[in-house]
Every structure is written in structure tokens, then in C-alpha cells.
Motif scaffolding. Sequence first.
Motif, PDB file in Angstrom:
ATOM      1  N   GLU A 279       0.818  -1.214   0.000  1.00 29.13           N
ATOM      2  CA  GLU A 279       0.000   0.000   0.000  1.00 29.13           C
ATOM      3  C   GLU A 279       0.854   1.267   0.000  1.00 29.13           C
ATOM      4  O   GLU A 279       0.455   2.282  -0.577  1.00 29.13           O
ATOM      5  CB  GLU A 279      -0.953   0.002   1.196  1.00 29.13           C
ATOM      6  CG  GLU A 279      -2.079  -1.008   1.080  1.00 29.13           C
ATOM      7  CD  GLU A 279      -2.969  -0.766  -0.133  1.00 29.13           C
ATOM      8  OE1 GLU A 279      -3.117   0.406  -0.551  1.00 29.13           O
ATOM      9  OE2 GLU A 279      -3.512  -1.741  -0.664  1.00 29.13           O
TER      10      GLU A 279
ATOM     11  N   GLN B 147      -0.142   3.565  -3.107  1.00 30.55           N
ATOM     12  CA  GLN B 147      -0.730   4.880  -2.862  1.00 30.55           C
ATOM     13  C   GLN B 147       0.266   6.020  -3.094  1.00 30.55           C
ATOM     14  O   GLN B 147      -0.045   7.182  -2.846  1.00 30.55           O
ATOM     15  CB  GLN B 147      -1.304   4.938  -1.445  1.00 30.55           C
ATOM     16  CG  GLN B 147      -2.457   3.961  -1.231  1.00 30.55           C
ATOM     17  CD  GLN B 147      -3.122   4.113   0.127  1.00 30.55           C
ATOM     18  OE1 GLN B 147      -3.260   5.218   0.655  1.00 30.55           O
ATOM     19  NE2 GLN B 147      -3.551   3.000   0.705  1.00 30.55           N
TER      20      GLN B 147
ATOM     21  N   GLN C 112     -12.577   8.286  11.849  1.00 32.00           N
ATOM     22  CA  GLN C 112     -11.490   7.878  10.959  1.00 32.00           C
ATOM     23  C   GLN C 112     -10.283   7.424  11.768  1.00 32.00           C
ATOM     24  O   GLN C 112      -9.647   6.415  11.443  1.00 32.00           O
ATOM     25  CB  GLN C 112     -11.097   9.044  10.041  1.00 32.00           C
ATOM     26  CG  GLN C 112     -12.162   9.422   9.023  1.00 32.00           C
ATOM     27  CD  GLN C 112     -11.775  10.659   8.241  1.00 32.00           C
ATOM     28  OE1 GLN C 112     -11.402  11.686   8.804  1.00 32.00           O
ATOM     29  NE2 GLN C 112     -11.861  10.576   6.925  1.00 32.00           N
TER      30      GLN C 112
ATOM     31  N   ALA D 104     -10.566   4.010  13.458  1.00 31.72           N
ATOM     32  CA  ALA D 104     -10.407   2.840  12.586  1.00 31.72           C
ATOM     33  C   ALA D 104      -9.095   2.118  12.873  1.00 31.72           C
ATOM     34  O   ALA D 104      -8.949   0.926  12.568  1.00 31.72           O
ATOM     35  CB  ALA D 104     -10.470   3.261  11.120  1.00 31.72           C
TER      36      ALA D 104
ATOM     37  N   GLN E 200      -9.650  -1.005  14.999  1.00 33.37           N
ATOM     38  CA  GLN E 200     -10.584  -2.022  14.532  1.00 33.37           C
ATOM     39  C   GLN E 200     -10.028  -3.431  14.707  1.00 33.37           C
ATOM     40  O   GLN E 200      -8.816  -3.652  14.675  1.00 33.37           O
ATOM     41  CB  GLN E 200     -10.919  -1.788  13.055  1.00 33.37           C
ATOM     42  CG  GLN E 200      -9.732  -1.934  12.114  1.00 33.37           C
ATOM     43  CD  GLN E 200     -10.098  -1.646  10.668  1.00 33.37           C
ATOM     44  OE1 GLN E 200     -10.689  -2.491   9.997  1.00 33.37           O
ATOM     45  NE2 GLN E 200      -9.751  -0.452  10.188  1.00 33.37           N
TER      46      GLN E 200
ATOM     47  N   LYS F 238      -7.417  -4.701   3.778  1.00 29.53           N
ATOM     48  CA  LYS F 238      -8.179  -3.459   3.964  1.00 29.53           C
ATOM     49  C   LYS F 238      -7.592  -2.637   5.102  1.00 29.53           C
ATOM     50  O   LYS F 238      -7.499  -1.407   5.010  1.00 29.53           O
ATOM     51  CB  LYS F 238      -9.645  -3.769   4.244  1.00 29.53           C
ATOM     52  CG  LYS F 238     -10.508  -2.515   4.427  1.00 29.53           C
ATOM     53  CD  LYS F 238     -11.954  -2.867   4.700  1.00 29.53           C
ATOM     54  CE  LYS F 238     -12.814  -1.608   4.806  1.00 29.53           C
ATOM     55  NZ  LYS F 238     -12.337  -0.685   5.862  1.00 29.53           N
ATOM     56  N   LEU F 239      -7.190  -3.304   6.189  1.00 29.03           N
ATOM     57  CA  LEU F 239      -6.589  -2.582   7.305  1.00 29.03           C
ATOM     58  C   LEU F 239      -5.336  -1.846   6.839  1.00 29.03           C
ATOM     59  O   LEU F 239      -5.142  -0.664   7.156  1.00 29.03           O
ATOM     60  CB  LEU F 239      -6.249  -3.543   8.441  1.00 29.03           C
ATOM     61  CG  LEU F 239      -5.514  -2.926   9.642  1.00 29.03           C
ATOM     62  CD1 LEU F 239      -6.359  -1.841  10.299  1.00 29.03           C
ATOM     63  CD2 LEU F 239      -5.144  -4.009  10.660  1.00 29.03           C
TER      64      LEU F 239
ATOM     65  N   ARG G 147      -4.585  -0.891   3.819  1.00 29.06           N
ATOM     66  CA  ARG G 147      -4.996   0.182   2.906  1.00 29.06           C
ATOM     67  C   ARG G 147      -5.510   1.384   3.694  1.00 29.06           C
ATOM     68  O   ARG G 147      -5.170   2.535   3.397  1.00 29.06           O
ATOM     69  CB  ARG G 147      -6.071  -0.346   1.955  1.00 29.06           C
ATOM     70  CG  ARG G 147      -6.500   0.630   0.881  1.00 29.06           C
ATOM     71  CD  ARG G 147      -7.252  -0.072  -0.238  1.00 29.06           C
ATOM     72  NE  ARG G 147      -8.412  -0.822   0.233  1.00 29.06           N
ATOM     73  CZ  ARG G 147      -8.497  -2.153   0.288  1.00 29.06           C
ATOM     74  NH1 ARG G 147      -7.476  -2.901  -0.090  1.00 29.06           N
ATOM     75  NH2 ARG G 147      -9.593  -2.752   0.717  1.00 29.06           N
ATOM     76  N   ASP G 148      -6.319   1.125   4.720  1.00 25.94           N
ATOM     77  CA  ASP G 148      -6.878   2.208   5.528  1.00 25.94           C
ATOM     78  C   ASP G 148      -5.790   2.956   6.303  1.00 25.94           C
ATOM     79  O   ASP G 148      -5.834   4.182   6.428  1.00 25.94           O
ATOM     80  CB  ASP G 148      -7.913   1.652   6.510  1.00 25.94           C
ATOM     81  CG  ASP G 148      -9.183   1.165   5.826  1.00 25.94           C
ATOM     82  OD1 ASP G 148      -9.370   1.472   4.628  1.00 25.94           O
ATOM     83  OD2 ASP G 148      -9.977   0.466   6.486  1.00 25.94           O
TER      84      ASP G 148
ATOM     85  N   ALA H  14      -3.753   5.154   3.874  1.00 26.69           N
ATOM     86  CA  ALA H  14      -4.589   6.277   3.435  1.00 26.69           C
ATOM     87  C   ALA H  14      -4.736   7.309   4.550  1.00 26.69           C
ATOM     88  O   ALA H  14      -4.711   8.523   4.304  1.00 26.69           O
ATOM     89  CB  ALA H  14      -5.960   5.770   2.993  1.00 26.69           C
ATOM     90  N   LEU H  15      -4.871   6.829   5.785  1.00 23.75           N
ATOM     91  CA  LEU H  15      -4.998   7.743   6.921  1.00 23.75           C
ATOM     92  C   LEU H  15      -3.698   8.506   7.144  1.00 23.75           C
ATOM     93  O   LEU H  15      -3.716   9.703   7.460  1.00 23.75           O
ATOM     94  CB  LEU H  15      -5.371   6.957   8.176  1.00 23.75           C
ATOM     95  CG  LEU H  15      -5.730   7.776   9.418  1.00 23.75           C
ATOM     96  CD1 LEU H  15      -6.949   8.652   9.152  1.00 23.75           C
ATOM     97  CD2 LEU H  15      -5.999   6.852  10.606  1.00 23.75           C
TER      98      LEU H  15
ATOM     99  N   ARG I 180      -3.680  11.285   4.782  1.00 23.12           N
ATOM    100  CA  ARG I 180      -4.704  12.288   5.083  1.00 23.12           C
ATOM    101  C   ARG I 180      -4.319  13.152   6.280  1.00 23.12           C
ATOM    102  O   ARG I 180      -4.637  14.339   6.339  1.00 23.12           O
ATOM    103  CB  ARG I 180      -6.033  11.585   5.354  1.00 23.12           C
ATOM    104  CG  ARG I 180      -7.230  12.517   5.486  1.00 23.12           C
ATOM    105  CD  ARG I 180      -8.515  11.734   5.697  1.00 23.12           C
ATOM    106  NE  ARG I 180      -8.775  10.837   4.586  1.00 23.12           N
ATOM    107  CZ  ARG I 180      -8.847   9.509   4.686  1.00 23.12           C
ATOM    108  NH1 ARG I 180      -8.674   8.917   5.846  1.00 23.12           N
ATOM    109  NH2 ARG I 180      -9.090   8.764   3.630  1.00 23.12           N
TER     110      ARG I 180
END
Length: 323
Positions: free
Chosen positions: A27, A31, A166, A169, A172, A179-180, A182-183, A186-187, A190
Motif C-alpha cells: 500500500e 498509494q 477515521q 479505525a 478495529q 483493507k486494514l 490500505r486504511d 490512506a490515513l 490524510r
Amino acid sequence: MADILIAGALDFSREDSRTFITHLGEEVIAQGHNLLNGCRNEFDRAIAQAVHAAATSRGIDPERRITSYVVAHADPAHTLGKVLRSRLAGWGLEFESLHVPEPVHEAEAVVVVGGKDGTLCAANWARIDNKPLLPVTAFGGAALTAYTEELKEFDAKYGGRLDRAQYEALNQVPSDLAKLARDVVALAARVQASRFVFAIMSFSDDPRMQDAYESFKEVCEEFEYECARVDNTTASGRIVPQILESIHRAAFVIADLSEQRPNVYYELGLAQGMKKPYIVTAAKGTLLPFDVHDVPTIFWENQKQLKDGLRRKVREIATSQGR
């Protein structure tokens, strides 16, 4: 593109640990980001290998995407990407002369996973240097402790640029490790400290106001920020989406109250409500309303005075944001 430090320690005899690190490395490259690395342990080697493999598979030179530091007089945990020698003999907090380790200081976001004392030390350095800190709690360890402490400071540190949900997360229970990963990446992108500064001011034809705007931009550029305002030709109604979005993504705002326009006070109030740092300026002789007269204000007669005052204030904010 963000420079992301990923630090920690995991039990790599576990398949989920190996799988998550592989996805995390993929990722970072997918990204479009860069890895900063401590080059000290098995975790550092594993995440560097994952990023190296992802970059190579896409025809990207790993030396452009991986920068690792190894403490003075120590052997590097790997030789992947670009490996540099730290000027520090150690990165602990016990040394008499304390300096933020290079991987932390150069990072725009710090991700910690699992780990023990060394990982907690990295998290503490991130706090000392005012870096966004993203502890992934799924693997427990020091990252869980760091997450609990960081969440207490959420409003002061992240309010206005990140929703609490956000950030939560990171806590989680993952059913999908891809997905974790990726999140998390991305965070990290951000939440990195913004370089954008929003100017709130009158769109007057007065040459002084035009000069003031140029002074805003000049001083911000000295500290590697980009200052801009929403052009008045885009405005319609009480408030336009561009203004709200600009305030939301700004590292801080500069508001000039010289001409006492209602929209300027309104937008400054929005910035305060979003908990944005702000700098207030006004031409000397401006009579401020009672509800803002005690707000620290740079009163200026000429552009030199304005720029000198701005430099002091912007330097304070830049330091607080780890710039």
C-alpha cells in the motif's frame, strides 16, 4: 506523496503478522508514498522488504522510495533502498543530549505496530516532535498503549482535519488485513501536516490590502507553506463550499481585520470553531469590536512591520506542527 515512518515489532512466526506487513508495504507504493525506516530490527527489515518488492514489481527504483537510518556504530538490519548513518549514537530518551531521531523528524506521519519499549520510544519521539501518530492496535503491544494516549489528545492534535471515527479505525478488529493496511496508509496521507494556509481578508482594491496578501504569501513560503485565498469571483450566497473546504484543510489561517468585513469575522469564527491555529492582523488604527479586541493581533503600518510580526507567529506555529 507522504514520507511515512513505519516502526514496531511483530511475531513473524505468525502468518497474520507476515501477511499484514506484506500488504502494508504494497500500500505504501500503491498509494504513491515513501517509507522511512529505522533499520534496527526484524520488523524494519520486513517492512523494507515488502516496500522493496512492491516497488520493484512496478518498475520503481526502491532507492527513491525507501530511506533508512542506522544509529552510529551499529550494523544495519538490511541494505534495501537508501541506507544512511544517523548522527546519533542512540535513539533512546536516556541520553543527556536529546535530539529527535532522523526517521521521526523527517516523517510526515508515524505508524507504529505491535512492539515493546523501542516502539513506545518511537511513539514518544513522534509526540515530542509533534508528528501525526497512527498506532495500529490489532497486534497489541506498545501500539495499543500509544493509541490510548494519543486518543486523549485527539481534539487538540487532529480536530479540524480528521474525523474521530477515521482515527478510531486504527483500533478495529481486522477481518481483512489488506483493507486494514490500505486504511492505515490512506490515513497517514490524510493526517500529514498540511502545508496550506488560508488567507481570510477583504477583497478590497486598496493597494495596501493587495500588498498585505503578498506579504502573507512571502512569509509563508519562507516556512514552506503555501498561502492562498478564495477569489471573490467564486463567491455566491453566504458562504461557498470552497471557503469551508479551504479552512478545513488549512494548517492554519491568517485573518486581516483592517476593513472589518462581516465575512472576514464569520470565516475567522469558523476557523476557531474548527480549532484551527490562527494569526490575526490589522492595519494600525483599526478599532476592533469588543469580542475580538483582546485577541493577540499584529498591528501594522507598513509591510516590513507586517512581515516581521508574521515571521514570529508563523515560526511558532511551524515549530508546534513539527516543521
